[in-house]
Design a protein around this motif. Structure first.
Motif, mmCIF file in Angstrom:
data_model
loop_
_atom_site.group_PDB
_atom_site.id
_atom_site.type_symbol
_atom_site.label_atom_id
_atom_site.label_comp_id
_atom_site.label_asym_id
_atom_site.label_seq_id
_atom_site.Cartn_x
_atom_site.Cartn_y
_atom_site.Cartn_z
ATOM 1 N N PRO A 15 -54.333 -114.494 -77.762
ATOM 2 C CA PRO A 15 -53.446 -113.338 -77.622
ATOM 3 C C PRO A 15 -52.003 -113.767 -77.434
ATOM 4 O O PRO A 15 -51.723 -114.804 -76.821
ATOM 5 C CB PRO A 15 -53.981 -112.639 -76.366
ATOM 6 N N VAL A 16 -51.092 -113.000 -78.000
ATOM 7 C CA VAL A 16 -49.655 -113.233 -77.842
ATOM 8 C C VAL A 16 -49.038 -111.926 -77.358
ATOM 9 O O VAL A 16 -49.210 -110.876 -77.993
ATOM 10 C CB VAL A 16 -48.995 -113.669 -79.163
ATOM 11 N N ARG A 17 -48.353 -111.987 -76.247
ATOM 12 C CA ARG A 17 -47.737 -110.788 -75.693
ATOM 13 C C ARG A 17 -46.307 -110.643 -76.189
ATOM 14 O O ARG A 17 -45.609 -111.630 -76.408
ATOM 15 C CB ARG A 17 -47.754 -110.834 -74.159
ATOM 16 N N GLY A 18 -45.894 -109.402 -76.371
ATOM 17 C CA GLY A 18 -44.556 -109.162 -76.866
ATOM 18 C C GLY A 18 -43.962 -107.877 -76.332
ATOM 19 O O GLY A 18 -44.658 -107.041 -75.749
ATOM 20 N N VAL A 19 -42.658 -107.756 -76.515
ATOM 21 C CA VAL A 19 -41.932 -106.522 -76.197
ATOM 22 C C VAL A 19 -41.309 -106.032 -77.491
ATOM 23 O O VAL A 19 -40.411 -106.684 -78.043
ATOM 24 C CB VAL A 19 -40.843 -106.764 -75.134
ATOM 25 N N ARG A 20 -41.804 -104.920 -77.987
ATOM 26 C CA ARG A 20 -41.208 -104.330 -79.186
ATOM 27 C C ARG A 20 -39.938 -103.584 -78.811
ATOM 28 O O ARG A 20 -39.851 -102.988 -77.734
ATOM 29 C CB ARG A 20 -42.183 -103.358 -79.845
ATOM 30 N N VAL A 21 -38.979 -103.604 -79.727
ATOM 31 C CA VAL A 21 -37.712 -102.918 -79.485
ATOM 32 C C VAL A 21 -37.345 -102.072 -80.696
ATOM 33 O O VAL A 21 -37.672 -102.410 -81.836
ATOM 34 C CB VAL A 21 -36.575 -103.926 -79.180
ATOM 35 N N LEU A 22 -36.684 -100.976 -80.427
ATOM 36 C CA LEU A 22 -36.007 -100.179 -81.453
ATOM 37 C C LEU A 22 -34.544 -100.148 -81.047
ATOM 38 O O LEU A 22 -34.226 -99.822 -79.891
ATOM 39 C CB LEU A 22 -36.584 -98.765 -81.534
ATOM 40 N N TYR A 23 -33.662 -100.485 -81.971
ATOM 41 C CA TYR A 23 -32.263 -100.683 -81.609
ATOM 42 C C TYR A 23 -31.340 -100.174 -82.716
ATOM 43 O O TYR A 23 -31.770 -99.915 -83.847
ATOM 44 C CB TYR A 23 -31.978 -102.155 -81.323
ATOM 45 N N HIS A 24 -30.077 -100.063 -82.388
ATOM 46 C CA HIS A 24 -29.070 -99.642 -83.361
ATOM 47 C C HIS A 24 -28.643 -100.824 -84.215
ATOM 48 O O HIS A 24 -28.206 -101.849 -83.703
ATOM 49 C CB HIS A 24 -27.841 -99.068 -82.653
ATOM 50 N N SER A 25 -28.772 -100.658 -85.526
ATOM 51 C CA SER A 25 -28.259 -101.646 -86.464
ATOM 52 C C SER A 25 -27.249 -100.956 -87.371
ATOM 53 O O SER A 25 -26.769 -99.860 -87.061
ATOM 54 C CB SER A 25 -29.402 -102.280 -87.262
ATOM 55 N N ARG A 26 -26.914 -101.592 -88.475
ATOM 56 C CA ARG A 26 -25.951 -101.037 -89.421
ATOM 57 C C ARG A 26 -26.440 -101.253 -90.842
ATOM 58 O O ARG A 26 -26.997 -102.310 -91.168
ATOM 59 C CB ARG A 26 -24.571 -101.709 -89.276
ATOM 60 N N THR A 27 -26.233 -100.266 -91.689
ATOM 61 C CA THR A 27 -26.478 -100.459 -93.116
ATOM 62 C C THR A 27 -25.354 -101.309 -93.692
ATOM 63 O O THR A 27 -24.349 -101.584 -93.024
ATOM 64 C CB THR A 27 -26.521 -99.125 -93.860
ATOM 65 N N SER A 28 -25.500 -101.712 -94.947
ATOM 66 C CA SER A 28 -24.441 -102.499 -95.577
ATOM 67 C C SER A 28 -23.150 -101.702 -95.706
ATOM 68 O O SER A 28 -22.063 -102.282 -95.810
ATOM 69 C CB SER A 28 -24.902 -102.986 -96.952
ATOM 70 N N ALA A 29 -23.256 -100.377 -95.683
ATOM 71 C CA ALA A 29 -22.072 -99.519 -95.746
ATOM 72 C C ALA A 29 -21.510 -99.216 -94.365
ATOM 73 O O ALA A 29 -20.528 -98.476 -94.241
ATOM 74 C CB ALA A 29 -22.413 -98.212 -96.464
ATOM 75 N N GLY A 30 -22.134 -99.774 -93.307
ATOM 76 C CA GLY A 30 -21.628 -99.569 -91.954
ATOM 77 C C GLY A 30 -22.202 -98.379 -91.230
ATOM 78 O O GLY A 30 -21.749 -98.059 -90.121
ATOM 79 N N ARG A 31 -23.198 -97.712 -91.812
ATOM 80 C CA ARG A 31 -23.782 -96.536 -91.168
ATOM 81 C C ARG A 31 -24.761 -96.966 -90.081
ATOM 82 O O ARG A 31 -25.530 -97.895 -90.248
ATOM 83 C CB ARG A 31 -24.492 -95.671 -92.215
ATOM 84 N N ASP A 32 -24.728 -96.240 -88.953
ATOM 85 C CA ASP A 32 -25.655 -96.502 -87.860
ATOM 86 C C ASP A 32 -27.079 -96.206 -88.315
ATOM 87 O O ASP A 32 -27.344 -95.175 -88.946
ATOM 88 C CB ASP A 32 -25.289 -95.608 -86.665
ATOM 89 N N ILE A 33 -28.009 -97.118 -88.004
ATOM 90 C CA ILE A 33 -29.401 -96.954 -88.409
ATOM 91 C C ILE A 33 -30.293 -97.602 -87.363
ATOM 92 O O ILE A 33 -29.894 -98.562 -86.694
ATOM 93 C CB ILE A 33 -29.652 -97.585 -89.797
ATOM 94 N N ALA A 34 -31.487 -97.062 -87.185
ATOM 95 C CA ALA A 34 -32.434 -97.637 -86.239
ATOM 96 C C ALA A 34 -33.223 -98.752 -86.907
ATOM 97 O O ALA A 34 -33.654 -98.622 -88.057
ATOM 98 C CB ALA A 34 -33.384 -96.562 -85.720
#
Length: 412
Positions: free
Chosen positions: A71-90
């Motif tokens: 078993p491998v334990r982890g912490v999943r995350v959802l975060y703010h990134s950017r598209t190539s055009a600079g738009r905010d995206i999850a």
């Protein structure tokens, strides 16, 4: 273009004993067996309120991963990134932690191609897609931060091989990991294979003008750099034709002016729906009988929007922040040594700190009787990364051209 040992090109292993319908069925079955349930973590808020790159949206702990029977334990995350055009995206990802280490140093993993559907996020795969390699870092006491690339896990519309978007995903994953798991070391090293190798070099280009603190260098293995040459090669090479529709569809997600009907034949277009839910091995199986004129339209590489996309997102032409350990197998049938030789030489001409090493007999990935570059060169990768964290001399070598396979190159 994946780093998954035991997963990559698994369909090809059965090619001699199984017809295409059997291969497709087997690929689907393997994908379903390895899939983890998609949780609400991957559902982005709607509307997504603007926030800084890497701002943590939500997190969840999981113990669902199993790698080599452990078993491998982890912490999943959802975060703010950017598209190539600079738009905010999850964007989603996962942080893997070594047991018993309070302030682990960090390896960021830019993974190889897994597909373009939402289900193709490595954080939604029981074996983490190439978890056997990731656990080598955990065993050394490093934390692993592994972005999925925006679109994987979430909306299924990734900007495939878009170096600007992928670089933002890398930065965002690292920043969000520090929020989700306080105590991670400031120091970090980037490791990218194939598609991820191109993403890592894209990040290293970004790092020159927008430095991310704590960066100590990058390891890239068989990176996807000259995308035009790569697509041309994959188009002509069985059983790799399935990569081409993935790249074309992902490019169209990024640039709506790209029209698939100008790039792919009717036979290829008829099967494109598979890529929405089927990951890499499914795509390779579904398209295994199509290459060349049966797969792509005449002159498709000169289609203006597609040609621009490939050129714009190729790497190896600009100075990159380093040092960079660049590893290539001379038996690689996906990203050929000839292309990597040219890329390494071009990077050296920019003045970038490149240690280019070619390793005999190593393929792109481990499958069948072949050993992939990541598995075959893992002792070198671990030694180089360990030396970077220790403040040693790794990264001082600067090599150009094509070193002999048995040598690391000539330092200067």
């Amino acid at each position: 273009m994946t780093g998954a040992a035991g997963t990559a090109f698994a369909v090809a292993v059965r090619a001699d004993s199984c017809d295409q319908a059997c291969q497709v069925a087997w690929a689907w079955e393997a994908q379903h067996r390895n899939a983890l349930p998609r949780t609400t973590l991957y559902d982005a808020p709607h509307p997504l309120r603007p926030a800084s790159l890497g701002a943590l949206i939500k997190q969840e702990r999981t113990s669902a991963y199993v790698v080599e029977g452990r078993p491998v334990r982890g912490v999943r995350v959802l975060y703010h990134s950017r598209t190539s055009a600079g738009r905010d995206i999850a964007a989603s990802g996962v942080v893997l932690l070594p047991p018993g280490v309070k302030h682990p140093k960090v390896v960021v993993d830019a993974h190889g191609s897994s597909g373009i559907g939402a289900a193709c996020a490595p954080s939604l795969m029981r074996d983490l897609y190439h978890g056997n390699q990731m656990t080598r870092f955990l065993e050394r006491g490093y934390a692993v931060v592994a972005p999925d690339y925006a679109g994987l896990g979430t909306d299924g519309r990734p900007e495939f091989v878009n170096k600007t978007a992928e670089a933002a995903d890398i930065v965002g994953a690292l920043r969000s990991a520090r929020q989700a798991v306080p105590g991670l070391s400031r120091d970090w090293v980037l490791w990218g294979h194939s598609q991820g190798g191109g993403a890592a070099l894209g990040f290293a280009e970004r790092q020159v003008s927008r430095p991310e603190p704590g960066y100590l260098g990058a390891v890239v293995t068989s990176p996807a750099t000259d995308l035009t040459a790569l697509v041309d090669h994959l188009d002509a090479t069985s059983p790799y034709g399935g990569f081409v529709p993935l790249i074309a569809q992902g490019a169209a997600f990024s640039d709506p002016s790209i029209r698939l009907r100008k790039l792919l034949t009717p036979a290829a277009l008829d099967r494109i729906g598979t890529t929405r839910t089927g990951c890499l091995n499914v795509a390779l199986a579904v398209y295994s009988d199509l290459t060349g004129e049966r797969l792509t339209r005449p002159g498709y590489l000169t289609d203006a929007p597609f040609s621009r996309y490939l050129a714009r997102n190729s790497t190896g032409r600009r100075y990159v922040a380093g040092p960079v350990l660049f590893l290539q197998g001379d038996a690689d049938t996906v990203v050929t040594r000839q292309v990597s030789d040219r890329t390494a030489a071009a990077l050296c001409r920019t003045g970038s700190r490149i240690d280019y090493r070619v390793r005999p007999g190593l393929e792109h990935d481990t499958w069948g009787g072949a050993t992939g570059i990541d598995d075959g060169a893992m002792p070198e990768i671990l030694a180089w990364i360990g030396d970077r964290f220790a403040g040693g001399t790794a990264g001082t070598a600067h090599t150009c051209g094509s070193p002999a396979p048995e040598r690391q190159g000539v330092s200067r």
